[in-house]
Design an enzyme around this catalytic site. Structure first.
Site, PDB file in Angstrom:
ATOM      1  N   LYS A 196     -11.592  -7.127 -17.045  1.00  0.00           N
ATOM      2  CA  LYS A 196     -13.180  -7.338 -16.354  1.00  0.00           C
ATOM      3  C   LYS A 196     -13.609  -8.638 -16.936  1.00  0.00           C
ATOM      4  CE  LYS A 196     -16.484  -3.960 -16.368  1.00  0.00           C
ATOM      5  NZ  LYS A 196     -17.114  -2.661 -16.664  1.00  0.00           N
ATOM      6  N   LYS A 221      -1.619 -16.032  -4.578  1.00  0.00           N
ATOM      7  CA  LYS A 221      -0.889 -15.877  -5.754  1.00  0.00           C
ATOM      8  C   LYS A 221       0.526 -15.743  -5.484  1.00  0.00           C
ATOM      9  CE  LYS A 221      -4.273 -15.396  -8.778  1.00  0.00           C
ATOM     10  NZ  LYS A 221      -4.464 -16.509  -9.624  1.00  0.00           N
ATOM     11  N   TYR A 274      -7.873  -7.411  -2.299  1.00  0.00           N
ATOM     12  CA  TYR A 274      -7.321  -8.507  -2.778  1.00  0.00           C
ATOM     13  C   TYR A 274      -7.422  -9.594  -1.914  1.00  0.00           C
ATOM     14  CZ  TYR A 274      -5.586 -11.457  -6.718  1.00  0.00           C
ATOM     15  OH  TYR A 274      -5.117 -12.387  -7.720  1.00  0.00           O
TER      16      TYR A 274
HETATM   17  P1  NAD Z   1     -12.764 -16.129 -15.253  1.00  0.00           P
HETATM   18  O1  NAD Z   1     -13.954 -16.270 -14.470  1.00  0.00           O
HETATM   19  O2  NAD Z   1     -13.097 -16.221 -16.770  1.00  0.00           O
HETATM   20  O3  NAD Z   1     -12.100 -17.520 -15.341  1.00  0.00           O
HETATM   21  C1  NAD Z   1     -11.717 -18.142 -13.941  1.00  0.00           C
HETATM   22  C2  NAD Z   1     -12.028 -19.667 -14.188  1.00  0.00           C
HETATM   23  O4  NAD Z   1     -11.831 -20.667 -13.027  1.00  0.00           O
HETATM   24  C3  NAD Z   1     -13.483 -19.988 -14.836  1.00  0.00           C
HETATM   25  O5  NAD Z   1     -13.236 -20.523 -15.804  1.00  0.00           O
HETATM   26  C4  NAD Z   1     -13.818 -20.959 -13.438  1.00  0.00           C
HETATM   27  O6  NAD Z   1     -14.663 -22.081 -14.157  1.00  0.00           O
HETATM   28  C5  NAD Z   1     -12.554 -21.468 -13.148  1.00  0.00           C
HETATM   29  N1  NAD Z   1     -12.401 -22.356 -11.882  1.00  0.00           N
HETATM   30  C6  NAD Z   1     -12.915 -22.194 -10.547  1.00  0.00           C
HETATM   31  N2  NAD Z   1     -12.906 -23.050  -9.715  1.00  0.00           N
HETATM   32  C7  NAD Z   1     -12.569 -24.171 -10.575  1.00  0.00           C
HETATM   33  C8  NAD Z   1     -12.431 -25.648 -10.345  1.00  0.00           C
HETATM   34  N3  NAD Z   1     -12.745 -26.102  -8.983  1.00  0.00           N
HETATM   35  N4  NAD Z   1     -11.873 -26.236 -11.173  1.00  0.00           N
HETATM   36  C9  NAD Z   1     -11.701 -25.843 -12.436  1.00  0.00           C
HETATM   37  N5  NAD Z   1     -11.848 -24.360 -12.913  1.00  0.00           N
HETATM   38  C10 NAD Z   1     -12.373 -23.812 -11.962  1.00  0.00           C
HETATM   39  O7  NAD Z   1     -11.852 -15.125 -14.792  1.00  0.00           O
HETATM   40  P2  NAD Z   1     -10.236 -14.731 -15.351  1.00  0.00           P
HETATM   41  O8  NAD Z   1     -10.113 -13.311 -14.732  1.00  0.00           O
HETATM   42  O9  NAD Z   1      -9.896 -15.019 -16.614  1.00  0.00           O
HETATM   43  O10 NAD Z   1      -9.356 -15.500 -14.391  1.00  0.00           O
HETATM   44  C11 NAD Z   1      -8.523 -16.612 -14.834  1.00  0.00           C
HETATM   45  C12 NAD Z   1      -7.114 -16.318 -13.970  1.00  0.00           C
HETATM   46  O11 NAD Z   1      -6.613 -14.961 -14.186  1.00  0.00           O
HETATM   47  C13 NAD Z   1      -7.160 -16.529 -12.492  1.00  0.00           C
HETATM   48  O12 NAD Z   1      -6.325 -17.314 -11.818  1.00  0.00           O
HETATM   49  C14 NAD Z   1      -7.348 -15.163 -11.926  1.00  0.00           C
HETATM   50  O13 NAD Z   1      -6.731 -15.031 -10.576  1.00  0.00           O
HETATM   51  C15 NAD Z   1      -6.325 -14.658 -12.995  1.00  0.00           C
HETATM   52  N6  NAD Z   1      -6.133 -13.023 -13.012  1.00  0.00           N
HETATM   53  C16 NAD Z   1      -7.125 -12.286 -13.387  1.00  0.00           C
HETATM   54  C17 NAD Z   1      -6.980 -10.859 -13.554  1.00  0.00           C
HETATM   55  C18 NAD Z   1      -8.163 -10.031 -13.740  1.00  0.00           C
HETATM   56  O14 NAD Z   1      -8.223  -8.907 -13.622  1.00  0.00           O
HETATM   57  N7  NAD Z   1      -9.143 -10.466 -14.267  1.00  0.00           N
HETATM   58  C19 NAD Z   1      -5.924 -10.382 -13.346  1.00  0.00           C
HETATM   59  C20 NAD Z   1      -4.877 -11.187 -12.675  1.00  0.00           C
HETATM   60  C21 NAD Z   1      -4.750 -12.559 -12.974  1.00  0.00           C
END
Ligand code: NAD
Length: 259
Positions: free
Chosen positions: A197, A167, A160
């Site tokens: 995923k 975070k 990570y």
């Molecule tokens: P995702 O790829 O679907 O979403 C990530 C989003 O970030 C995308 O829509 C992308 O366009 C956006 N993004 C990146 N750079 C950007 C910028 N400069 N301006 C505006 N938007 C921007 O993936 P996700 O997993 O849905 O991620 C969403 C959040 O959830 C993130 O903060 C991620 O760290 C967090 N998260 C994810 C998981 C997981 O396992 N997938 C677990 C816990 C937390």
């Protein structure tokens, strides 16, 4: 599920940032809000992302749709101007975005460059503070703000890397924002979903392993999906949760409590 759901957020105005596709956590939030009656504003990152996001936003009946790259000066202000002009107010804000340059993310924290660290922190954390500043004056009847965190904020999760400290800063920012905005009736939550995923997750090394481990640990026997995350946010946005703010809410089937 929708037949049994009451429109508990009927007429509420929600800005959801972070939909990339129908697997995105932000999409689960937008869909859950729509199912309980909220009006949506949905953004896409850029022209490349637009054809993937706009049809989803239209299907959900979003009344505001616009580009938003938080690293492009003026775009954040533009979406809040549009919300002000069209809705006159805002009730719910979801920040579901994260980014770190690939080499800085995958090379371990020791090898993360200053530029990479700063970029990850700016897009994944400080942009939430900027959003909160613009959203707060529009939350005239109080409101709720959400930022997506992860377990790696508090415990070391292999691979990570830089996103752990980022975070951790995001969760601390939620606490401080909750403290500053509480007197205005605005509540701020860090939401910590278990591994899902999504496209962002595909940038993490050995993510499949992480998924399998978390699923095995989860006391409820399975991991959460994006709708679980969405409905958790929807609940927290209702008056039923009016005394909850500033904390990190895990939506992970209970994996975080197991050593
Ligand atoms: P995702 O790829 O679907 O979403 C990530 C989003 O970030 C995308 O829509 C992308 O366009 C956006 N993004 C990146 N750079 C950007 C910028 N400069 N301006 C505006 N938007 C921007 O993936 P996700 O997993 O849905 O991620 C969403 C959040 O959830 C993130 O903060 C991620 O760290 C967090 N998260 C994810 C998981 C997981 O396992 N997938 C677990 C816990 C937390």
């Amino acid at each position: 599920m929708s037949e049994t759901i009451r429109p508990v957020l009927s007429g509420q105005k929600a800005l959801v940032v972070g939909v990339a596709n129908d697997q995105s956590i932000a999409y689960g939030c937008a869909k859950a809000f729509a199912e309980v009656g909220a009006d949506l504003a949905i953004t896409w990152l850029n022209d490349k992302a637009r054809p993937h996001v706009e049809p989803l936003a239209k299907d959900l009946g979003a009344s505001i749709m616009a580009p938003l790259d938080v690293s492009v000066p003026g775009q954040l202000e533009a979406i809040f101007d549009q919300i002000h002009a069209q809705w006159g107010r805002l009730d719910i804000l979801v920040h579901s975005i994260a980014f770190a340059p690939k080499d800085d993310l995958q090379g371990g924290l020791l090898n993360c460059s200053a530029e990479g660290f700063a970029k990850a922190m700016d897009i994944s954390c400080h942009s939430f503070v900027r959003m909160a500043k613009l959203a707060a004056p529009l939350m005239t009847d109080g409101g709720s703000m959400f930022a997506m965190s992860y377990y790696g904020a508090n415990r070391v999760v292999a691979n990570y890397n830089v996103m752990g400290p980022v975070k951790a800063a995001l969760e601390a920012s939620c606490r401080y924002l909750a403290h500053e905005l509480g007197p205005k009736g605005i509540r701020v939550h860090a939401i910590s979903p278990g591994p899902l995923k999504t496209r962002a997750a595909s940038g993490l090394k050995d993510f499949e392993l992480l998924l399998a481990e978390a699923a095995e640990k989860a006391p409820v026997g399975e991991l959460a999906d994006i709708m679980d995350v969405g409905f958790t946010c929807a609940y927290l946005a209702t008056p039923f949760a009016r005394r909850i703010t500033g904390g990190t809410v895990y939506v992970d089937g209970g994996s975080n409590i197991v050593a």
